[in-house]
Scaffold this motif. Structure first.
Motif, PDB file in Angstrom:
ATOM      1  N   VAL A  12      -9.085 -42.742 -18.700  1.00 22.20           N
ATOM      2  CA  VAL A  12      -8.229 -42.170 -17.958  1.00 22.20           C
ATOM      3  C   VAL A  12      -8.147 -42.334 -16.557  1.00 22.20           C
ATOM      4  O   VAL A  12      -7.476 -41.906 -15.686  1.00 22.20           O
ATOM      5  N   SER A  13      -9.263 -43.316 -16.268  1.00 21.77           N
ATOM      6  CA  SER A  13      -9.115 -43.639 -14.807  1.00 21.77           C
ATOM      7  C   SER A  13      -8.123 -44.590 -14.454  1.00 21.77           C
ATOM      8  O   SER A  13      -8.077 -45.171 -13.157  1.00 21.77           O
ATOM      9  N   THR A  14      -7.473 -45.298 -15.276  1.00 23.26           N
ATOM     10  CA  THR A  14      -6.860 -46.521 -15.135  1.00 23.26           C
ATOM     11  C   THR A  14      -5.241 -45.971 -15.409  1.00 23.26           C
ATOM     12  O   THR A  14      -4.906 -45.030 -16.310  1.00 23.26           O
ATOM     13  N   PRO A  15      -4.222 -46.710 -14.648  1.00 25.70           N
ATOM     14  CA  PRO A  15      -2.903 -46.324 -15.125  1.00 25.70           C
ATOM     15  C   PRO A  15      -2.362 -46.791 -16.427  1.00 25.70           C
ATOM     16  O   PRO A  15      -2.908 -47.739 -16.947  1.00 25.70           O
ATOM     17  N   CYS A  16      -1.731 -46.337 -17.257  1.00 27.12           N
ATOM     18  CA  CYS A  16      -1.160 -46.537 -18.500  1.00 27.12           C
ATOM     19  C   CYS A  16       0.112 -45.736 -18.751  1.00 27.12           C
ATOM     20  O   CYS A  16       0.114 -44.573 -18.581  1.00 27.12           O
ATOM     21  N   ASN A  17       1.217 -46.568 -19.084  1.00 24.19           N
ATOM     22  CA  ASN A  17       2.496 -46.112 -19.363  1.00 24.19           C
ATOM     23  C   ASN A  17       2.514 -45.267 -20.659  1.00 24.19           C
ATOM     24  O   ASN A  17       3.311 -44.161 -20.930  1.00 24.19           O
ATOM     25  N   LYS A  18       1.681 -45.538 -21.588  1.00 20.97           N
ATOM     26  CA  LYS A  18       1.685 -44.864 -22.664  1.00 20.97           C
ATOM     27  C   LYS A  18       1.122 -43.426 -22.618  1.00 20.97           C
ATOM     28  O   LYS A  18       1.541 -42.628 -23.256  1.00 20.97           O
ATOM     29  N   ARG A  19      -0.247 -43.415 -21.779  1.00 19.26           N
ATOM     30  CA  ARG A  19      -0.749 -42.077 -21.664  1.00 19.26           C
ATOM     31  C   ARG A  19      -0.042 -41.336 -20.616  1.00 19.26           C
ATOM     32  O   ARG A  19       0.045 -40.047 -20.802  1.00 19.26           O
TER      33      ARG A  19
ATOM     34  N   GLY B  10       5.374 -43.927 -16.591  1.00 16.51           N
ATOM     35  CA  GLY B  10       5.602 -44.219 -15.211  1.00 16.51           C
ATOM     36  C   GLY B  10       4.468 -44.543 -14.158  1.00 16.51           C
ATOM     37  O   GLY B  10       4.677 -44.790 -13.131  1.00 16.51           O
ATOM     38  N   SER B  11       3.328 -44.555 -14.812  1.00 15.48           N
ATOM     39  CA  SER B  11       2.099 -44.671 -14.184  1.00 15.48           C
ATOM     40  C   SER B  11       1.694 -46.301 -13.808  1.00 15.48           C
ATOM     41  O   SER B  11       1.025 -46.496 -12.926  1.00 15.48           O
ATOM     42  N   GLY B  12       2.233 -47.173 -15.011  1.00 11.59           N
ATOM     43  CA  GLY B  12       2.204 -48.584 -14.771  1.00 11.59           C
ATOM     44  C   GLY B  12       1.230 -48.986 -15.871  1.00 11.59           C
ATOM     45  O   GLY B  12       0.840 -48.009 -16.586  1.00 11.59           O
ATOM     46  N   CYS B  13       0.986 -50.198 -16.004  1.00 16.15           N
ATOM     47  CA  CYS B  13       0.382 -50.976 -17.165  1.00 16.15           C
ATOM     48  C   CYS B  13      -0.777 -51.646 -16.584  1.00 16.15           C
ATOM     49  O   CYS B  13      -0.591 -52.554 -15.874  1.00 16.15           O
ATOM     50  N   SER B  14      -1.866 -51.177 -16.965  1.00 16.70           N
ATOM     51  CA  SER B  14      -3.256 -51.851 -16.407  1.00 16.70           C
ATOM     52  C   SER B  14      -3.398 -53.245 -17.405  1.00 16.70           C
ATOM     53  O   SER B  14      -4.097 -53.959 -16.755  1.00 16.70           O
ATOM     54  N   ALA B  15      -2.982 -53.279 -18.353  1.00 17.67           N
ATOM     55  CA  ALA B  15      -3.295 -54.465 -19.262  1.00 17.67           C
ATOM     56  C   ALA B  15      -2.624 -55.619 -18.851  1.00 17.67           C
ATOM     57  O   ALA B  15      -3.124 -56.838 -19.029  1.00 17.67           O
ATOM     58  N   VAL B  16      -1.156 -55.513 -18.353  1.00 17.80           N
ATOM     59  CA  VAL B  16      -0.483 -56.677 -18.298  1.00 17.80           C
ATOM     60  C   VAL B  16      -1.233 -57.711 -17.215  1.00 17.80           C
ATOM     61  O   VAL B  16      -1.026 -58.957 -17.498  1.00 17.80           O
ATOM     62  N   ASP B  17      -1.722 -57.112 -16.329  1.00 19.58           N
ATOM     63  CA  ASP B  17      -2.445 -58.028 -15.322  1.00 19.58           C
ATOM     64  C   ASP B  17      -3.980 -57.994 -15.613  1.00 19.58           C
ATOM     65  O   ASP B  17      -5.018 -58.214 -14.792  1.00 19.58           O
TER      66      ASP B  17
END
Ligand SMILES: Cc1cc2nc3c(=O)[nH]c(=O)nc-3n(C[C@H](O)[C@H](O)[C@H](O)COP(=O)(O)OP(=O)(O)OC[C@H]3O[C@@H](n4cnc5c(N)ncnc54)[C@H](O)[C@@H]3O)c2cc1C
Length: 337
Positions: free
Chosen positions: A125-132, A135-142
């Motif tokens: 929960v400390s990282t952005p995640c559009n699924k959780r 609109g917060s962003g996807c940490s996985a793509v990069d």
């Protein structure tokens, strides 16, 4: 942990009514995924409605052939059921390749279908995640993408669906029985899970308050064979890098019919329709199997850390089809992990 209420459901109608009228209520199955999410802060329901006491724990023959699996049937019981072992070995093998014995003793059929992705960024929960958090962003793509999708992903989400059981059921043309505030629905499993698109927070087509009551499996043609193979980083207790569920019906050296699904490659169990098209009516040979696998993976778009998944998926599919056409195939019994 944030405080929450707990109720044991008396009947399906009451459970549906209670969850439908409270946007912060959730159903509770075996709790092996949801309780982890409570601890991690990924989910924070105000009320849990426990559905494990409902009479949904039977595996019964359907009048026209096939089997109905109650949503409360535990993964261990389903894997060990004599009808499932003999008629649907692909499902038994998939179940036994997942989690551990203790977890399978608790996990339910309904909860297994709705388990959420194991993407590390979704669970942190400390990282952005559009699924959780849309609109917060996807940490996985990069980020670190070894375990992520190669098919059907979107720029908002590259997570993969984690269930082994759902991959086998997708290959088996299962139908999910649902009871909701507006009545019953019958949803083919192939249409049940979603690709991420612009709304990766939605894993399935269910609406809030809809309860899974059962999963129906159609009967299979006599003589067809089925198998599940899971490739992973450890021999047990690990999610799939790639998995293949296949059911094959061969007569006189020709593929009469075939049903295939892939796991570990997409946001939903991936029905391999392109491979099936190549295979149907073609000679059951290595050359056909290769062409089918090439066709299925033709549009794969690997991420920086998971290009290996493309040949891995191709080769695993060919290998499973080859096994299913071996004269001496005896391993129709499940393999435990
Ligand atoms: C360490 C570990 C390793 C694992 N490894 C694997 C693996 O290799 N392969 C694999 O496939 N799985 C694996 N799992 C996941 C496991 O299979 C799931 O946690 C389990 O199947 C979820 O079922 P459950 O009944 O416990 O669901 P719960 O945790 O109770 O619920 C999950 C979700 O389903 C909803 N829900 C539950 N029942 C219903 C219903 N009847 N109708 C509507 N909604 C419902 C809940 O509200 C919740 O959103 C692993 C889990 C752990 C903890």
């Amino acid at each position: 942990m944030i405080p929450f209420g707990y109720q044991r459901a008396e009947d399906a109608e009451g459970a549906v009514a209670t969850v439908s009228r409270d946007p912060n209520a959730m159903f509770l199955g075996g709790g092996t995924n949801l309780v982890d999410h409570l601890k991690l802060g990924v989910a924070s329901p105000g009320l849990l409605v426990d559905v494990t006491g409902l009479p949904l724990d039977r595996i019964e023959p359907l009048p026209g052939g096939g089997v109905r699996i109650g949503a409360g049937v535990r993964n261990s019981d389903l894997a060990a059921d004599p009808t499932i072992r003999s008629h649907y070995p692909v499902l038994s093998q998939a179940l036994l390749s997942g989690a551990s014995g203790q977890l399978r003793n608790l996990a339910t059929t309904g909860g297994n279908l709705l388990q959420r992705t194991r993407c590390v960024y979704f669970q942190d929960v400390s990282t952005p995640c559009n699924k959780r958090e849309p609109g917060s962003g996807c940490s996985a793509v990069d980020g670190y993408t070894r375990y992520h999708a190669i098919l059907g992903a979107s720029r908002l989400c590259v997570a993969v669906h984690p269930s082994d059981m759902a991959v086998a059921m997708t290959a088996l043309d299962a139908v999910v029985q649902v009871q909701g505030p507006d009545g019953e629905r019958h949803i083919p499993l192939v249409d049940f899970h979603r690709l991420p698109g612009d709304a990766p927070q939605r894993d399935t087509v269910l609406t809030h308050g809809e309860l899974i009551t059962a999963v129906d499996l159609p009967s299979l043609p006599t003589g067809c064979r089925s198998r599940y193979r899971k490739v992973r980083d450890r021999a047990s207790y690990a999610f799939a890098l790639v998995s293949v569920a296949a059911v094959l019906d061969v007569g006189d050296g020709t593929v009469r019919d075939v049903w295939i699904a892939l796991g570990g490659v997409a946001h939903k169990p991936w029905r391999a329709t392109r491979a099936e098209e190549v295979l149907r009516g073609a000679p059951a040979t290595e050359e056909t199997f290769r062409r089918a696998a090439e066709a299925e993976l033709a549009d794969a778009q690997p991420l920086p850390d998971n290009a290996f998944k493309v040949p891995l998926a191709r080769n695993t599919l060919v290998s499973v089809l080859r096994d299913l056409t071996r004269r001496d195939l005896t391993s129709q019994t499940p393999e435990d992990s």
